[in-house]
Design a protein around this motif. Structure first.
Motif, PDB file in Angstrom:
ATOM      1  N   ARG A  58      46.535 -11.975 -23.512  1.00  0.00           N
ATOM      2  CA  ARG A  58      46.452 -12.970 -24.594  1.00  0.00           C
ATOM      3  C   ARG A  58      45.005 -13.335 -24.884  1.00  0.00           C
ATOM      4  N   ALA A  59      44.195 -13.423 -23.822  1.00  0.00           N
ATOM      5  CA  ALA A  59      42.783 -13.740 -24.018  1.00  0.00           C
ATOM      6  C   ALA A  59      42.066 -12.636 -24.768  1.00  0.00           C
ATOM      7  N   SER A  60      42.406 -11.386 -24.484  1.00  0.00           N
ATOM      8  CA  SER A  60      41.831 -10.258 -25.218  1.00  0.00           C
ATOM      9  C   SER A  60      42.162 -10.369 -26.700  1.00  0.00           C
ATOM     10  N   ARG A  61      43.406 -10.700 -26.994  1.00  0.00           N
ATOM     11  CA  ARG A  61      43.813 -10.850 -28.399  1.00  0.00           C
ATOM     12  C   ARG A  61      43.082 -12.010 -29.057  1.00  0.00           C
ATOM     13  N   GLN A  62      42.908 -13.108 -28.315  1.00  0.00           N
ATOM     14  CA  GLN A  62      42.193 -14.262 -28.861  1.00  0.00           C
ATOM     15  C   GLN A  62      40.750 -13.904 -29.187  1.00  0.00           C
ATOM     16  N   TYR A  63      40.074 -13.233 -28.253  1.00  0.00           N
ATOM     17  CA  TYR A  63      38.685 -12.843 -28.479  1.00  0.00           C
ATOM     18  C   TYR A  63      38.566 -11.916 -29.681  1.00  0.00           C
ATOM     19  N   LEU A  64      39.429 -10.906 -29.756  1.00  0.00           N
ATOM     20  CA  LEU A  64      39.351  -9.963 -30.871  1.00  0.00           C
ATOM     21  C   LEU A  64      39.608 -10.663 -32.204  1.00  0.00           C
ATOM     22  N   THR A  65      40.484 -11.663 -32.197  1.00  0.00           N
ATOM     23  CA  THR A  65      40.719 -12.440 -33.412  1.00  0.00           C
ATOM     24  C   THR A  65      39.452 -13.170 -33.833  1.00  0.00           C
ATOM     25  N   GLN A  66      38.732 -13.728 -32.842  1.00  0.00           N
ATOM     26  CA  GLN A  66      37.485 -14.438 -33.135  1.00  0.00           C
ATOM     27  C   GLN A  66      36.418 -13.496 -33.687  1.00  0.00           C
ATOM     28  N   VAL A  67      36.233 -12.367 -33.033  1.00  0.00           N
ATOM     29  CA  VAL A  67      35.125 -11.491 -33.404  1.00  0.00           C
ATOM     30  C   VAL A  67      35.423 -10.691 -34.671  1.00  0.00           C
ATOM     31  N   LEU A  68      36.689 -10.372 -34.910  1.00  0.00           N
ATOM     32  CA  LEU A  68      37.051  -9.598 -36.097  1.00  0.00           C
ATOM     33  C   LEU A  68      37.335 -10.486 -37.304  1.00  0.00           C
ATOM     34  N   GLY A  69      37.599 -11.767 -37.065  1.00  0.00           N
ATOM     35  CA  GLY A  69      37.923 -12.680 -38.159  1.00  0.00           C
ATOM     36  C   GLY A  69      39.326 -12.513 -38.685  1.00  0.00           C
ATOM     37  N   ARG A  70      40.185 -11.878 -37.903  1.00  0.00           N
ATOM     38  CA  ARG A  70      41.589 -11.650 -38.282  1.00  0.00           C
ATOM     39  C   ARG A  70      42.349 -11.236 -37.026  1.00  0.00           C
ATOM     40  N   PRO A  71      43.685 -11.287 -37.051  1.00  0.00           N
ATOM     41  CA  PRO A  71      44.438 -10.812 -35.891  1.00  0.00           C
ATOM     42  C   PRO A  71      44.181  -9.327 -35.662  1.00  0.00           C
ATOM     43  N   PRO A  72      43.961  -8.912 -34.419  1.00  0.00           N
ATOM     44  CA  PRO A  72      43.661  -7.499 -34.161  1.00  0.00           C
ATOM     45  C   PRO A  72      44.897  -6.617 -34.304  1.00  0.00           C
ATOM     46  N   ARG A  73      44.685  -5.397 -34.722  1.00  0.00           N
ATOM     47  CA  ARG A  73      45.757  -4.410 -34.732  1.00  0.00           C
ATOM     48  C   ARG A  73      46.039  -3.949 -33.305  1.00  0.00           C
ATOM     49  N   TRP A  74      47.209  -3.353 -33.118  1.00  0.00           N
ATOM     50  CA  TRP A  74      47.573  -2.864 -31.787  1.00  0.00           C
ATOM     51  C   TRP A  74      46.529  -1.871 -31.273  1.00  0.00           C
ATOM     52  N   ALA A  75      46.064  -0.979 -32.126  1.00  0.00           N
ATOM     53  CA  ALA A  75      45.085   0.031 -31.710  1.00  0.00           C
ATOM     54  C   ALA A  75      43.787  -0.614 -31.253  1.00  0.00           C
ATOM     55  N   GLU A  76      43.398  -1.724 -31.882  1.00  0.00           N
ATOM     56  CA  GLU A  76      42.173  -2.415 -31.505  1.00  0.00           C
ATOM     57  C   GLU A  76      42.334  -3.111 -30.156  1.00  0.00           C
ATOM     58  N   ARG A  77      43.495  -3.688 -29.922  1.00  0.00           N
ATOM     59  CA  ARG A  77      43.764  -4.290 -28.624  1.00  0.00           C
ATOM     60  C   ARG A  77      43.776  -3.224 -27.537  1.00  0.00           C
ATOM     61  N   TYR A  78      44.378  -2.077 -27.835  1.00  0.00           N
ATOM     62  CA  TYR A  78      44.425  -0.971 -26.876  1.00  0.00           C
ATOM     63  C   TYR A  78      43.014  -0.475 -26.555  1.00  0.00           C
ATOM     64  N   ARG A  79      42.179  -0.336 -27.586  1.00  0.00           N
ATOM     65  CA  ARG A  79      40.828   0.167 -27.378  1.00  0.00           C
ATOM     66  C   ARG A  79      40.012  -0.791 -26.519  1.00  0.00           C
ATOM     67  N   HIS A  80      40.206  -2.095 -26.712  1.00  0.00           N
ATOM     68  CA  HIS A  80      39.467  -3.080 -25.921  1.00  0.00           C
ATOM     69  C   HIS A  80      39.772  -2.914 -24.434  1.00  0.00           C
ATOM     70  N   VAL A  81      41.040  -2.849 -24.086  1.00  0.00           N
ATOM     71  CA  VAL A  81      41.430  -2.717 -22.683  1.00  0.00           C
ATOM     72  C   VAL A  81      41.023  -1.353 -22.131  1.00  0.00           C
ATOM     73  N   HIS A  82      41.155  -0.302 -22.952  1.00  0.00           N
ATOM     74  CA  HIS A  82      40.784   1.040 -22.497  1.00  0.00           C
ATOM     75  C   HIS A  82      39.290   1.121 -22.214  1.00  0.00           C
ATOM     76  N   HIS A  83      38.471   0.475 -23.041  1.00  0.00           N
ATOM     77  CA  HIS A  83      37.028   0.438 -22.784  1.00  0.00           C
ATOM     78  C   HIS A  83      36.747  -0.179 -21.412  1.00  0.00           C
ATOM     79  N   PHE A  84      37.442  -1.274 -21.115  1.00  0.00           N
ATOM     80  CA  PHE A  84      37.246  -1.937 -19.833  1.00  0.00           C
ATOM     81  C   PHE A  84      37.625  -1.013 -18.680  1.00  0.00           C
ATOM     82  N   ALA A  85      38.787  -0.384 -18.791  1.00  0.00           N
ATOM     83  CA  ALA A  85      39.241   0.522 -17.734  1.00  0.00           C
ATOM     84  C   ALA A  85      38.277   1.697 -17.566  1.00  0.00           C
TER      85      ALA A  85
END
Length: 321
Positions: A58-85
């Motif tokens: 949920r925090a990842s989704r919140q951050y991406l919403t802040q930085v993108l200025g809109r709710p993130p797409r599923w692919a964007e949420r996936y990319r964020h976590v994949h980058h971390f891994a």
């Protein structure tokens, strides 16, 4: 709630435990399977995290919403976590100095190298962005480059044990904060031309730390909302009268990393406009936040603070600006 036992302390402990578990798992995967196969394993790990990650997801989704200025797409949420891994996996190889597996570019290397070549050492303020371990790749060009991390003592012991299991032959040095001798140890390290780095994008309230080590907390606009930033790292550099640089090891996908250096403040020089030390300190914190915000906009999937960064849990215990 006391400043010594607030939610930031518990989050710090929880996150380091999680990092250790993740790093231990990635070490096994990396060593048993090799990087090419191990990267394939990251996909089910990423999917599992997104589906069961709870508060962190949920925090990842919140951050991406802040930085993108809109709710993130599923692919964007996936990319964020994949980058971390991916950066956690690559940390194993970077600690083992297997730099040939990566393409690493360096932006503004002179900011660091000029200080080290002049024998002054260097202080770096980083963030939970990309991989700090990329910094060690500079040691291939500068054989005498010595890097230390500043962190609180409990975390330092745990991290040290895991990192030494991964790379027993790699020189690893941690300066543990929270001890009276930490300042003297840091000064001696810098005076011997060492490089010292710490991550400055989180407020810390660790048991046993003094008010000077913790510093004050500034509420500054970050990605559209006020967020808490500690001036402790900047106050430390000011007390030691050292230049402070921003450093980030940005992950650009596959095997590509960028090591980037930027100027924050030169505390070794007196301000030319006669500003007080507190004004100079505030300017440095603001400069850091502006750099961090710019990088988040530039490469949003590189920032790995998986908690509610905008929560005002220090408001009753720390000064704000």
């Amino acid at each position: 709630m006391s400043a010594e036992s607030g939610p930031s302390t518990e989050w710090t402990r929880q996150r380091e435990r999680s990092n250790l578990l993740a790093l231990t798992l990635m070490r096994w995967i990396a060593m048993a399977l090799g990087r090419r196969v191990a990267r394939g394993v990251l996909h089910p790990i990423t999917l599992y995290f997104l589906l069961t990650g709870g508060a962190a997801s949920r925090a990842s989704r919140q951050y991406l919403t802040q930085v993108l200025g809109r709710p993130p797409r599923w692919a964007e949420r996936y990319r964020h976590v994949h980058h971390f891994a991916a950066t956690i996996l690559d940390r194993v190889y970077l600690l083992q100095r297997r730099y040939e597996a990566f393409e690493i570019t360096v932006t503004n290397p002179h900011l660091l190298l000029d200080q080290v070549r002049a024998g002054r050492g260097a202080m770096l303020a980083g963030a939970h962005i990309g991989s700090f371990e990329v910094l060690r790749s500079l040691g291939e060009d500068m054989k005498d480059l010595r890097v230390a991390m500043l962190m609180f003592e409990d975390n330092a012991r745990q991290i040290n044990a895991t990192l030494r299991a991964i790379a027993p032959d790699t020189p690893l040095h941690v300066i543990a904060l929270g001890r009276m001798s930490a300042m003297l140890e840091l000064r001696a390290w810098l005076d011997s031309n060492g490089v010292a780095g710490l991550l400055a994008d989180r407020t810390l309230r660790a048991p046993g730390t003094t008010a000077m080590q913790r510093g004050g907390v500034h509420r500054l606009n970050f990605l559209g909302q006020p967020a808490s930033f500690s001036d402790g790292p900047f106050r430390l550099a000011m007390m030691l009268r050292r230049p402070l640089l921003f450093m980030a090891g940005l992950y650009h996908g596959a095997h590509r990393y960028e090591l980037r250096f930027l100027e924050i403040a030169d505390f070794s020089q007196r301000p030319t406009d006669g500003a007080t030390s507190e004004v100079v300190l505030q300017r440095a914190v603001q400069r850091y936040v502006e750099i961090l915000e710019g990088i988040c906009h530039e490469t949003p999937h590189n920032w790995f603070n998986f908690f509610d960064f905008w929560a005002d849990d220090d408001a009753d215990t720390s000064p704000q600006t």
